[in-house]
Scaffold this motif. Structure first.
Motif, PDB file in Angstrom:
ATOM      1  N   VAL A 199       0.829  -1.213   0.000  1.00  0.00           N
ATOM      2  CA  VAL A 199       0.000   0.000   0.000  1.00  0.00           C
ATOM      3  C   VAL A 199       0.857   1.254   0.000  1.00  0.00           C
ATOM      4  O   VAL A 199       0.480   2.275  -0.586  1.00  0.00           O
ATOM      5  CB  VAL A 199      -0.943  -0.010   1.223  1.00  0.00           C
ATOM      6  CG1 VAL A 199      -1.760   1.264   1.287  1.00  0.00           C
ATOM      7  CG2 VAL A 199      -1.864  -1.233   1.174  1.00  0.00           C
ATOM      8  N   HIS A 200       2.013   1.199   0.648  1.00  0.00           N
ATOM      9  CA  HIS A 200       2.864   2.379   0.751  1.00  0.00           C
ATOM     10  C   HIS A 200       4.253   2.117   0.152  1.00  0.00           C
ATOM     11  O   HIS A 200       5.255   2.654   0.624  1.00  0.00           O
ATOM     12  CB  HIS A 200       3.003   2.803   2.216  1.00  0.00           C
ATOM     13  CG  HIS A 200       1.702   3.108   2.885  1.00  0.00           C
ATOM     14  ND1 HIS A 200       0.897   4.155   2.495  1.00  0.00           N
ATOM     15  CD2 HIS A 200       1.061   2.485   3.898  1.00  0.00           C
ATOM     16  CE1 HIS A 200      -0.182   4.184   3.247  1.00  0.00           C
ATOM     17  NE2 HIS A 200      -0.119   3.169   4.103  1.00  0.00           N
ATOM     18  N   GLY A 201       4.299   1.321  -0.902  1.00  0.00           N
ATOM     19  CA  GLY A 201       5.566   0.967  -1.524  1.00  0.00           C
ATOM     20  C   GLY A 201       5.992   1.912  -2.632  1.00  0.00           C
ATOM     21  O   GLY A 201       5.518   3.053  -2.739  1.00  0.00           O
ATOM     22  N   CYS A 202       6.865   1.433  -3.478  1.00  0.00           N
ATOM     23  CA  CYS A 202       7.436   2.240  -4.559  1.00  0.00           C
ATOM     24  C   CYS A 202       6.375   2.682  -5.564  1.00  0.00           C
ATOM     25  O   CYS A 202       6.366   3.842  -6.001  1.00  0.00           O
ATOM     26  CB  CYS A 202       8.518   1.444  -5.283  1.00  0.00           C
ATOM     27  SG  CYS A 202       9.927   0.992  -4.248  1.00  0.00           S
ATOM     28  N   THR A 203       5.498   1.766  -5.947  1.00  0.00           N
ATOM     29  CA  THR A 203       4.447   2.103  -6.909  1.00  0.00           C
ATOM     30  C   THR A 203       3.523   3.167  -6.340  1.00  0.00           C
ATOM     31  O   THR A 203       3.140   4.118  -7.031  1.00  0.00           O
ATOM     32  CB  THR A 203       3.641   0.853  -7.293  1.00  0.00           C
ATOM     33  OG1 THR A 203       4.528  -0.142  -7.825  1.00  0.00           O
ATOM     34  CG2 THR A 203       2.587   1.177  -8.339  1.00  0.00           C
ATOM     35  N   ALA A 204       3.167   3.013  -5.072  1.00  0.00           N
ATOM     36  CA  ALA A 204       2.303   3.999  -4.418  1.00  0.00           C
ATOM     37  C   ALA A 204       2.961   5.374  -4.404  1.00  0.00           C
ATOM     38  O   ALA A 204       2.292   6.401  -4.615  1.00  0.00           O
ATOM     39  CB  ALA A 204       1.978   3.554  -3.008  1.00  0.00           C
ATOM     40  N   ARG A 205       4.265   5.401  -4.163  1.00  0.00           N
ATOM     41  CA  ARG A 205       4.972   6.692  -4.133  1.00  0.00           C
ATOM     42  C   ARG A 205       4.927   7.361  -5.505  1.00  0.00           C
ATOM     43  O   ARG A 205       4.742   8.585  -5.601  1.00  0.00           O
ATOM     44  CB  ARG A 205       6.433   6.484  -3.686  1.00  0.00           C
ATOM     45  CG  ARG A 205       7.228   7.784  -3.602  1.00  0.00           C
ATOM     46  CD  ARG A 205       6.642   8.722  -2.564  1.00  0.00           C
ATOM     47  NE  ARG A 205       7.225  10.055  -2.635  1.00  0.00           N
ATOM     48  CZ  ARG A 205       6.748  11.042  -3.390  1.00  0.00           C
ATOM     49  NH1 ARG A 205       5.687  10.847  -4.176  1.00  0.00           N
ATOM     50  NH2 ARG A 205       7.337  12.220  -3.371  1.00  0.00           N
ATOM     51  N   ALA A 206       5.094   6.585  -6.554  1.00  0.00           N
ATOM     52  CA  ALA A 206       5.010   7.140  -7.907  1.00  0.00           C
ATOM     53  C   ALA A 206       3.604   7.663  -8.193  1.00  0.00           C
ATOM     54  O   ALA A 206       3.423   8.770  -8.710  1.00  0.00           O
ATOM     55  CB  ALA A 206       5.400   6.077  -8.923  1.00  0.00           C
ATOM     56  N   LEU A 207       2.604   6.858  -7.840  1.00  0.00           N
ATOM     57  CA  LEU A 207       1.220   7.273  -8.066  1.00  0.00           C
ATOM     58  C   LEU A 207       0.871   8.527  -7.274  1.00  0.00           C
ATOM     59  O   LEU A 207       0.155   9.407  -7.768  1.00  0.00           O
ATOM     60  CB  LEU A 207       0.265   6.133  -7.706  1.00  0.00           C
ATOM     61  CG  LEU A 207       0.263   4.922  -8.637  1.00  0.00           C
ATOM     62  CD1 LEU A 207      -0.606   3.802  -8.055  1.00  0.00           C
ATOM     63  CD2 LEU A 207      -0.236   5.300 -10.034  1.00  0.00           C
ATOM     64  N   ASP A 208       1.368   8.611  -6.056  1.00  0.00           N
ATOM     65  CA  ASP A 208       1.094   9.788  -5.225  1.00  0.00           C
ATOM     66  C   ASP A 208       1.561  11.071  -5.909  1.00  0.00           C
ATOM     67  O   ASP A 208       0.906  12.118  -5.817  1.00  0.00           O
ATOM     68  CB  ASP A 208       1.783   9.664  -3.865  1.00  0.00           C
ATOM     69  CG  ASP A 208       1.072   8.697  -2.927  1.00  0.00           C
ATOM     70  OD1 ASP A 208      -0.080   8.329  -3.210  1.00  0.00           O
ATOM     71  OD2 ASP A 208       1.684   8.315  -1.909  1.00  0.00           O
ATOM     72  N   LEU A 211      -8.561   6.356  -5.593  1.00  0.00           N
ATOM     73  CA  LEU A 211      -7.574   5.278  -5.599  1.00  0.00           C
ATOM     74  C   LEU A 211      -8.208   3.956  -5.201  1.00  0.00           C
ATOM     75  O   LEU A 211      -8.931   3.879  -4.208  1.00  0.00           O
ATOM     76  CB  LEU A 211      -6.436   5.625  -4.639  1.00  0.00           C
ATOM     77  CG  LEU A 211      -5.356   4.554  -4.416  1.00  0.00           C
ATOM     78  CD1 LEU A 211      -4.574   4.309  -5.698  1.00  0.00           C
ATOM     79  CD2 LEU A 211      -4.417   4.983  -3.288  1.00  0.00           C
ATOM     80  N   MET A 212      -7.904   2.908  -5.969  1.00  0.00           N
ATOM     81  CA  MET A 212      -8.304   1.550  -5.624  1.00  0.00           C
ATOM     82  C   MET A 212      -7.046   0.703  -5.487  1.00  0.00           C
ATOM     83  O   MET A 212      -6.216   0.658  -6.398  1.00  0.00           O
ATOM     84  CB  MET A 212      -9.232   0.951  -6.692  1.00  0.00           C
ATOM     85  CG  MET A 212     -10.563   1.656  -6.825  1.00  0.00           C
ATOM     86  SD  MET A 212     -11.686   0.797  -7.977  1.00  0.00           S
ATOM     87  CE  MET A 212     -12.173  -0.605  -6.959  1.00  0.00           C
ATOM     88  N   GLN A 213      -6.916   0.024  -4.359  1.00  0.00           N
ATOM     89  CA  GLN A 213      -5.763  -0.832  -4.076  1.00  0.00           C
ATOM     90  C   GLN A 213      -6.150  -2.270  -4.411  1.00  0.00           C
ATOM     91  O   GLN A 213      -6.982  -2.864  -3.736  1.00  0.00           O
ATOM     92  CB  GLN A 213      -5.389  -0.715  -2.599  1.00  0.00           C
ATOM     93  CG  GLN A 213      -4.217  -1.554  -2.175  1.00  0.00           C
ATOM     94  CD  GLN A 213      -2.900  -0.986  -2.660  1.00  0.00           C
ATOM     95  OE1 GLN A 213      -2.735   0.217  -2.740  1.00  0.00           O
ATOM     96  NE2 GLN A 213      -1.966  -1.864  -2.971  1.00  0.00           N
ATOM     97  N   ILE A 214      -5.578  -2.827  -5.473  1.00  0.00           N
ATOM     98  CA  ILE A 214      -5.998  -4.175  -5.885  1.00  0.00           C
ATOM     99  C   ILE A 214      -4.857  -5.195  -5.851  1.00  0.00           C
ATOM    100  O   ILE A 214      -5.101  -6.385  -6.018  1.00  0.00           O
ATOM    101  CB  ILE A 214      -6.666  -4.155  -7.279  1.00  0.00           C
ATOM    102  CG1 ILE A 214      -5.678  -3.801  -8.383  1.00  0.00           C
ATOM    103  CG2 ILE A 214      -7.851  -3.206  -7.307  1.00  0.00           C
ATOM    104  CD1 ILE A 214      -5.117  -4.990  -9.082  1.00  0.00           C
ATOM    105  N   GLY A 215      -3.632  -4.747  -5.625  1.00  0.00           N
ATOM    106  CA  GLY A 215      -2.490  -5.644  -5.722  1.00  0.00           C
ATOM    107  C   GLY A 215      -2.487  -6.793  -4.735  1.00  0.00           C
ATOM    108  O   GLY A 215      -1.884  -7.833  -4.984  1.00  0.00           O
ATOM    109  N   SER A 216      -3.170  -6.625  -3.602  1.00  0.00           N
ATOM    110  CA  SER A 216      -3.195  -7.687  -2.586  1.00  0.00           C
ATOM    111  C   SER A 216      -4.500  -8.481  -2.593  1.00  0.00           C
ATOM    112  O   SER A 216      -4.710  -9.334  -1.743  1.00  0.00           O
ATOM    113  CB  SER A 216      -2.987  -7.072  -1.199  1.00  0.00           C
ATOM    114  OG  SER A 216      -3.970  -6.088  -0.933  1.00  0.00           O
TER     115      SER A 216
END
Length: 207
Positions: A12-21, A36-41
């Motif tokens: 949720v707060h990883g590298c991809t999230a930082r880019a999206l932010d 935002l929708m979190q679907i990776g997990s």
């Protein structure tokens, strides 16, 4: 105006999230709302090729894909982010996008699409290419930036050091906002391009 944002990373707060932010902040600064929708997990299966969606009732697997489809049809754009796994996007995200794009009731024509990827070192370009193909098959204009839409790092803290990558994300957000606004203005002035459907070549006779 609104953009649906999909984080395909399990973190949720990883590298991809930082880019999206960074993209989200730029979009918001330009007056574009985001969700935002979190679907990776999520536990998501791939398409069953059952064609249940032909009934216009969404995917037969009643999960977050149908929820996202409803949100996407009301949005003006779609922003998708993924970590790079073996030079490709996250498998969960691929299953999600396969089913989302195939089962949608309604057109994505002229909704703006954009993708971002994060990797420790390599494989970003090929993963980025995979995600962009979802947009181009659906008649969605693809927002560009000042370089490939990727950030590098093993942790979100590492991404903070990728100054060019974060710059690319900000430019992407501004370009995406401009494109959404321009398309909206163009629709009001000129309407939308004719979008043909119906022809389906499968070469059933072998010729």
């Amino acid at each position: 105006m609104k953009v649906l944002v999909i984080n395909g990373s399990p973190h949720v707060h990883g590298c991809t999230a930082r880019a999206l932010d960074e993209v989200i902040a730029a979009l918001n600064a330009e007056g574009v709302e985001t969700e935002l929708m979190q679907i990776g997990s999520k536990k998501l299966s791939g398409c069953l090729a059952c064609n249940y969606c032909d009934k216009g009732e969404g995917c037969v697997q009643k999960d977050i894909v149908n929820e996202a489809a409803e949100k996407l049809m009301k949005a003006d754009g779609l922003l998708v982010g993924s970590p790079v796994y073996y030079a490709s996007p996250n498998g969960t995200l691929i299953s999600f996008l396969d089913r989302l794009f195939y089962s949608l009731e309604g057109s994505l024509h002229m909704k703006v699409g954009a993708a971002v990827v994060s990797c420790r070192r390599g494989g970003a370009a090929s993963a980025f290419d995979v995600l962009n193909k979802y947009f181009t098959i659906a008649g969605m204009p693809v927002a560009s930036s000042s370089y490939w839409n990727s950030v590098h790092g093993f942790t979100a803290a590492d991404v903070e050091k990728d100054l060019e990558g974060l710059q690319v994300m900000r430019n992407l957000g501004r370009n995406m906002a401009f494109l959404i606004k321009s398309i909206s203005a163009g629709k009001a002035a000129f309407g939308t391009p004719t979008f043909e459907r119906g022809a389906f070549t499968s070469f059933p006779d072998g010729k």
